[in-house]
Each structure stands twice: as structure tokens, then as C-alpha cells.
Design a protein around this motif. Structure first.
Motif, short mmCIF file in Angstrom:
data_model
loop_
_atom_site.label_atom_id
_atom_site.label_comp_id
_atom_site.label_asym_id
_atom_site.label_seq_id
_atom_site.Cartn_x
_atom_site.Cartn_y
_atom_site.Cartn_z
N GLU A 245 0.47 -1.39 0.04
CA GLU A 245 -0.06 -0.27 -0.31
C GLU A 245 0.98 1.19 0.19
O GLU A 245 2.02 1.74 0.38
CB GLU A 245 -0.77 0.07 1.00
N GLU A 246 0.85 2.20 -0.72
CA GLU A 246 0.98 3.32 -1.25
C GLU A 246 0.43 4.37 -0.46
O GLU A 246 -0.30 4.88 -0.51
CB GLU A 246 1.62 3.94 -2.40
N LYS A 247 1.31 4.66 0.57
CA LYS A 247 0.39 6.71 1.44
C LYS A 247 1.93 7.83 1.25
O LYS A 247 2.78 7.76 1.77
CB LYS A 247 0.51 5.88 2.85
N GLY A 248 0.93 8.86 1.74
CA GLY A 248 1.52 9.74 1.59
C GLY A 248 1.76 10.55 2.65
O GLY A 248 1.90 10.23 3.62
N LEU A 249 3.35 10.66 2.33
CA LEU A 249 3.84 11.12 4.04
C LEU A 249 4.81 12.54 3.85
O LEU A 249 5.39 12.94 3.30
CB LEU A 249 5.01 9.75 4.23
N LYS A 250 4.10 13.44 4.43
CA LYS A 250 4.02 15.18 4.62
C LYS A 250 5.29 15.01 5.67
O LYS A 250 5.20 14.29 6.92
CB LYS A 250 2.95 15.78 4.98
N ILE A 251 6.44 15.64 5.49
CA ILE A 251 7.73 15.91 6.31
C ILE A 251 7.91 17.39 6.21
O ILE A 251 7.90 18.59 5.41
CB ILE A 251 9.50 15.22 6.06
N PHE A 252 7.28 18.07 7.70
CA PHE A 252 7.40 18.83 8.35
C PHE A 252 9.16 19.99 8.98
O PHE A 252 9.14 20.87 9.08
CB PHE A 252 6.40 18.98 9.38
N GLY A 253 9.91 18.33 9.29
CA GLY A 253 11.57 19.26 9.37
C GLY A 253 12.07 17.77 10.02
O GLY A 253 11.86 17.54 10.39
N GLY A 254 13.43 18.20 9.85
CA GLY A 254 14.21 17.34 10.22
C GLY A 254 16.01 18.07 10.24
O GLY A 254 15.77 18.78 10.25
N LYS A 255 16.34 16.77 10.14
CA LYS A 255 18.07 17.36 10.07
C LYS A 255 18.88 16.36 9.26
O LYS A 255 18.51 15.43 8.57
CB LYS A 255 18.64 17.21 11.61
N LEU A 287 12.46 15.00 11.61
CA LEU A 287 12.03 14.95 12.51
C LEU A 287 10.60 14.80 13.57
O LEU A 287 10.31 14.13 13.85
CB LEU A 287 12.64 15.94 13.86
N GLU A 288 9.57 15.37 12.23
CA GLU A 288 8.27 15.48 12.75
C GLU A 288 7.55 15.56 11.06
O GLU A 288 7.61 15.43 9.77
CB GLU A 288 8.12 17.05 12.97
N LEU A 289 6.34 14.36 10.97
CA LEU A 289 5.49 14.13 9.98
C LEU A 289 4.13 14.00 10.36
O LEU A 289 4.36 13.60 11.42
CB LEU A 289 7.10 13.35 9.92
N GLN A 290 3.50 13.83 9.12
CA GLN A 290 2.57 13.22 8.86
C GLN A 290 2.02 11.95 7.64
O GLN A 290 2.28 12.01 7.00
CB GLN A 290 1.80 14.50 9.07
N LEU A 291 1.65 10.95 8.14
CA LEU A 291 0.96 9.66 7.74
C LEU A 291 0.36 9.99 7.03
O LEU A 291 -0.85 11.00 7.56
CB LEU A 291 1.66 8.34 8.28
#
Length: 315
Positions: A245-255, A287-291
């Protein structure tokens, strides 16, 4: 100091802050033009713009025309006999509207014009790794963001600052610049200047969904700035394949860290303790994300949501 009669045109929070600054100054807001109310969200609740809410709370007349060339709307505005129109985060205006007031119509734009003309100047300044940006007030003409400059103010972009933080700081600075511009026009103390000619000015085109996908084959620093420049809105995304299954993953920040790893760009190592995505020249750590279908969360909580990590990959 002379007080000017102002009609204000704008819609979002960014605009509301300028409206509030004018209203609290010695200038007089005689009318507000904003977008029509819209039904939105699951319950299709009627949503009013921040500009309308503020105007109604302060007994300022509000106009919400569907068409800006509507003769009845234009006649109502003429009756207000405003000295100047102020535009912040509104929409394209016809000549019959922006030429109406005696002093003309000026706009607040969140960049140092002529760079970053367009709909998304804050996002692109961060995406491109600029060290400074700013705000400009300028008279509106028939070309988008190309009118004569009134005032400009610079602002440093902080290390690892995202578009949301920069938006909020420019919103405050811009509201002050709007009032300074009104003061200067009232005293005839501003000399408008044509925008300097730049052979290839940096653009800030409107961002569409397809523009927000992360390209993991780019250098780590480029990816990092792209994610910051899209955060929190519209949000950079990638696609996670979980089993089939493919799902969008938003990434808001990281390093990120630079390293020679020999792994294909876009491959990942994921476990209970870390989430590593390999790039052209190193590793990016979200570091901060949303599936898709889930709430926004920190990476530790995200990883805790999986029982095992077999069959998880970027696609």
C-alpha cells in the motif's frame, strides 16, 4: 499628522495584522473588501476570512463582491471617498478598481522586489536558502508586482527557519511598513521609485500539489531547505510503501548529515530507534511528519506506531 481615509483589501491572517495596525493608527479605515464566505471542512461550516471577522468586530463596513467589476460594488466604494486603497494578500484587481482613489492603491508584498514576485515569496526565499528577505510596499499597476516602490525593509532569515516562522515575523514587520507608508503618503514624504531592472529576477510562482514532492536524488542541503520552505504549508511530501500500500508522508522538519554511503538516493533504514533516508550526498533524518490519514507527530511517536518495519520503503 494628516489622517488618510483608507479602504483595505485582503483576506488571510497575514492581511488581518496589517488591517489591525491601520485601524489602531490615526488613519481611518472606511471600508474593507474581502473574499466571500465559504463552506469548508467536514461539516461544511461557513468560514469567514480573518479580515472580515476583525472588521465586523470593529464596526468597519465589509464588502464581499464575487466580481470586482460589479457596478453596484464599485459605486458603493466610490461613495466612501477614500484617499488610498491598501492591498495585502488579496487577488488580481481590475484597473477600474485600483485607479479609483485619489492617491492610488498600494500593495504589501513579502519580498524585496523585484525578486520573488508571485504568490509564494516566503516559501521560495526559504527553499532557495536566502540569508535575507523583507517586505515592500508599492503602487499597483497592470503588471503583477511590478509597480513603483514606496518603502522596503530587510529581514534576516534565521538558520533552519521554516516558512511558517518567517511568515509570522514578516506579517508583523509588514504591518508596521504599511502604516509607515500611509504616514509618508499623508505627508507627501515618500518618493516612489521604479523597480530596478534585473535580467533574471527570482520568481515565486504559485505552488501546486505536484511541486511539493521531495526529490531524494538532490543534495541534502537542498532537500532540507525545500522541506523547511514548504513547512507547515503546503508541506513537502514523499510516498511511503507499506507492504503493497502506498501512502503520502508529509515531512515538516528534520536534520541532515553529509556522508559517503554508497546507498541509492531515496533508500531508507527504518527501525524502532531511527528513520534515515539516503540522499545524493548524505542522510536526512525526518523529525516531524504526518502519514496520510494520521495526525502530525514527532518521529519517535511515528516509529512507535509500527510493530515491524519489514516491507517499508519509499516509492
Amino acid at each position: 499628522m494628516k489622517s488618510l481615509k483608507v479602504v483595505f483589501l485582503g483576506t488571510p491572517e497575514f492581511a488581518k495584522t496589517s488591517l489591525e495596525a491601520i485601524h489602531q493608527s490615526h488613519h481611518q479605515v472606511v471600508g474593507v473588501v474581502t473574499v466571500a464566505d465559504k463552506a469548508s471542512g467536514r461539516g461544511q461550516k461557513i468560514h469567514q476570512s480573518p479580515v472580515k471577522i476583525y472588521a465586523e468586530e470593529n464596526n468597519i463596513p465589509v464588502f464581499q463582491p464575487e466580481k470586482l467589476r460589479n457596478p453596484e460594488f464599485l459605486e458603493e466604494l466610490r461613495k466612501l471617498d477614500a484617499d488610498v486603497f491598501v492591498v495585502v494578500a488579496f487577488r488580481m484587481m481590475p484597473k477600474v478598481l485600483f485607479e479609483m482613489p485619489k492617491m492610488g492603491t498600494f500593495n504589501l508584498h513579502a519580498s524585496l522586489l523585484p525578486d520573488y514576485r508571485g504568490a509564494a515569496p516566503i516559501n521560495y526565499a526559504v527553499i532557495n536558502g536566502e540569508e535575507k528577505t523583507g517586505a515592500t510596499t508599492f503602487f499597483i499597476n497592470e503588471k503583477i508586482d511590478e509597480g513603483n516602490i514606496l518603502l522596503q525593509e530587510e529581514m534576516e532569515i534565521l538558520p533552519d527557519e521554516n516558512a511558517g516562522s518567517l511568515h509570522d515575523r514578516l506579517m508583523e514587520m509588514g504591518s508596521g511598513l504599511v502604516v509607515k507608508t500611509l504616514d509618508g503618503l499623508a505627508e507627501n514624504a515618500i518618493e516612489e521609485k521604479p523597480q530596478p531592472h534585473v535580467e533574471h529576477p527570482k520568481n515565486a510562482y504559485k505552488i501546486f500539489k505536484e511541486d511539493t514532492r521531495i526529490n531524494w536524488e538532490q543534495p541534502s542541503k537542498t532537500i532540507h531547505q525545500f522541506i523547511l520552505g514548504m513547512s507547515p504549508y503546503p508541506a513537502a511530501f514523499t510516498t511511503l510503501k507499506i507492504d503493497n500500500e502506498e501512502k503520502g508522508l508529509k515531512i515538516f522538519g528534520g536534520k541532515f548529515e553529509l556522508s559517503v554511503h554508497g546507498k541509492p538516493a531515496g533508500s531508507l533504514d527504518i527501525s524502532k530507534n531511527e528513520f534515515k533516508i539516503y540522499t545524493q550526498d548524505g542522510i536526512y533524518y525526518p523529525l516531524e511528519l504526518q502519514l496520510e490519514g494520521k495526525k502530525r507527530m514527532m518521529v519517535k511517536d511515528f516509529l512507535n506506531g509500527f510493530r515491524n518495519f519489514d516491507g517499508i520503503a519509499l516509492s
